[in-house]
Design a protein around this motif. Structure first.
Motif, PDB file in Angstrom:
ATOM      1  N   MET A 163      25.594  -9.686  17.679  1.00 28.63           N
ATOM      2  CA  MET A 163      26.859 -10.225  17.198  1.00 28.63           C
ATOM      3  C   MET A 163      26.682 -10.717  15.760  1.00 28.63           C
ATOM      4  O   MET A 163      25.703 -11.376  15.448  1.00 28.63           O
ATOM      5  CB  MET A 163      27.277 -11.373  18.116  1.00 28.63           C
ATOM      6  N   PHE A 164      27.628 -10.369  14.926  1.00 29.64           N
ATOM      7  CA  PHE A 164      27.565 -10.761  13.523  1.00 29.64           C
ATOM      8  C   PHE A 164      28.298 -12.080  13.295  1.00 29.64           C
ATOM      9  O   PHE A 164      29.432 -12.248  13.738  1.00 29.64           O
ATOM     10  CB  PHE A 164      28.209  -9.691  12.630  1.00 29.64           C
ATOM     11  N   ASN A 165      27.644 -12.999  12.599  1.00 28.61           N
ATOM     12  CA  ASN A 165      28.300 -14.227  12.161  1.00 28.61           C
ATOM     13  C   ASN A 165      28.989 -13.949  10.837  1.00 28.61           C
ATOM     14  O   ASN A 165      28.535 -13.110  10.051  1.00 28.61           O
ATOM     15  CB  ASN A 165      27.274 -15.346  11.965  1.00 28.61           C
ATOM     16  N   ASP A 166      30.064 -14.665  10.578  1.00 25.08           N
ATOM     17  CA  ASP A 166      30.714 -14.546   9.279  1.00 25.08           C
ATOM     18  C   ASP A 166      29.777 -15.087   8.213  1.00 25.08           C
ATOM     19  O   ASP A 166      29.139 -16.128   8.402  1.00 25.08           O
ATOM     20  CB  ASP A 166      32.021 -15.343   9.253  1.00 25.08           C
ATOM     21  N   LEU A 167      29.690 -14.366   7.092  1.00 20.99           N
ATOM     22  CA  LEU A 167      28.901 -14.847   5.964  1.00 20.99           C
ATOM     23  C   LEU A 167      29.704 -15.906   5.217  1.00 20.99           C
ATOM     24  O   LEU A 167      30.917 -15.756   5.041  1.00 20.99           O
ATOM     25  CB  LEU A 167      28.550 -13.687   5.027  1.00 20.99           C
ATOM     26  N   ASP A 168      29.047 -16.950   4.801  1.00 19.72           N
ATOM     27  CA  ASP A 168      29.697 -18.044   4.078  1.00 19.72           C
ATOM     28  C   ASP A 168      30.353 -17.484   2.818  1.00 19.72           C
ATOM     29  O   ASP A 168      29.664 -17.038   1.893  1.00 19.72           O
ATOM     30  CB  ASP A 168      28.653 -19.098   3.716  1.00 19.72           C
TER      31      ASP A 168
ATOM     32  N   LYS B 164      21.143 -20.659   6.314  1.00 18.71           N
ATOM     33  CA  LYS B 164      21.977 -20.019   7.333  1.00 18.71           C
ATOM     34  C   LYS B 164      22.537 -18.698   6.804  1.00 18.71           C
ATOM     35  O   LYS B 164      22.558 -17.689   7.512  1.00 18.71           O
ATOM     36  CB  LYS B 164      23.110 -20.942   7.769  1.00 18.71           C
ATOM     37  N   TYR B 165      22.969 -18.684   5.548  1.00 17.67           N
ATOM     38  CA  TYR B 165      23.502 -17.466   4.935  1.00 17.67           C
ATOM     39  C   TYR B 165      22.445 -16.357   4.970  1.00 17.67           C
ATOM     40  O   TYR B 165      22.730 -15.224   5.346  1.00 17.67           O
ATOM     41  CB  TYR B 165      23.944 -17.750   3.496  1.00 17.67           C
TER      42      TYR B 165
ATOM     43  N   LYS C 277      19.809 -16.073   6.935  1.00 19.17           N
ATOM     44  CA  LYS C 277      19.570 -15.652   8.325  1.00 19.17           C
ATOM     45  C   LYS C 277      20.687 -14.746   8.834  1.00 19.17           C
ATOM     46  O   LYS C 277      20.428 -13.735   9.477  1.00 19.17           O
ATOM     47  CB  LYS C 277      19.418 -16.880   9.238  1.00 19.17           C
ATOM     48  N   ASP C 278      21.926 -15.130   8.535  1.00 19.14           N
ATOM     49  CA  ASP C 278      23.064 -14.310   8.958  1.00 19.14           C
ATOM     50  C   ASP C 278      23.033 -12.942   8.278  1.00 19.14           C
ATOM     51  O   ASP C 278      23.319 -11.920   8.915  1.00 19.14           O
ATOM     52  CB  ASP C 278      24.389 -15.012   8.648  1.00 19.14           C
TER      53      ASP C 278
ATOM     54  N   TYR D 114      22.683  -8.684   9.691  1.00 19.94           N
ATOM     55  CA  TYR D 114      23.410  -7.493   9.221  1.00 19.94           C
ATOM     56  C   TYR D 114      22.428  -6.394   8.823  1.00 19.94           C
ATOM     57  O   TYR D 114      22.628  -5.225   9.150  1.00 19.94           O
ATOM     58  CB  TYR D 114      24.269  -7.829   8.005  1.00 19.94           C
TER      59      TYR D 114
ATOM     60  N   SER E  31      20.666  -4.471  11.708  1.00 24.83           N
ATOM     61  CA  SER E  31      21.526  -3.864  12.734  1.00 24.83           C
ATOM     62  C   SER E  31      21.393  -2.356  12.812  1.00 24.83           C
ATOM     63  O   SER E  31      21.855  -1.750  13.766  1.00 24.83           O
ATOM     64  CB  SER E  31      22.988  -4.240  12.484  1.00 24.83           C
TER      65      SER E  31
END
Length: 95
Positions: A1-6, A83-84, A86-87, A91, A94
């Motif tokens: 699952m992809f988190n939104d990038l800041d 966090k950015y 890592k997120d 991507y 993937s």
């Protein structure tokens, strides 16, 4: 699952600023301007956005007769940058 990038960090210039500041104790405005190839006006606007988000702190003083602007990453900014990264790695892995 992809988190939104800041989105605040995802901008090219703001990402460059954060990348520089995460690796140094502090950086002068002129140094950031040289490293990012940004115009003074654009850099000022982007620094202000990062400061409003409490990702960086800005101290304005003088060096002799000349204005001196010093930027530092805050704890909140360092955490957001981590966090950015890592997120973004999610991507990139993937495929």
């Amino acid at each position: 699952m992809f988190n939104d990038l800041d989105p605040l960090i995802h901008s090219q210039l703001r990402l460059a600023i954060m990348s520089i500041l995460v690796g140094v104790e502090q950086a002068e405005f002129v140094y950031l301007k040289e490293k990012t190839n940004a115009t003074a006006g654009n850099l000022s606007v982007q620094l202000e956005k990062l400061q409003q988000a409490n990702y960086i702190s800005i101290e304005k003083t003088f060096k002799g007769k000349y204005p001196l602007t010093i930027c530092k990453i805050t704890n909140q900014g360092a955490e957001a940058f981590s966090k950015y990264v890592k997120d973004l790695q999610v991507y990139l892995r993937s495929n």
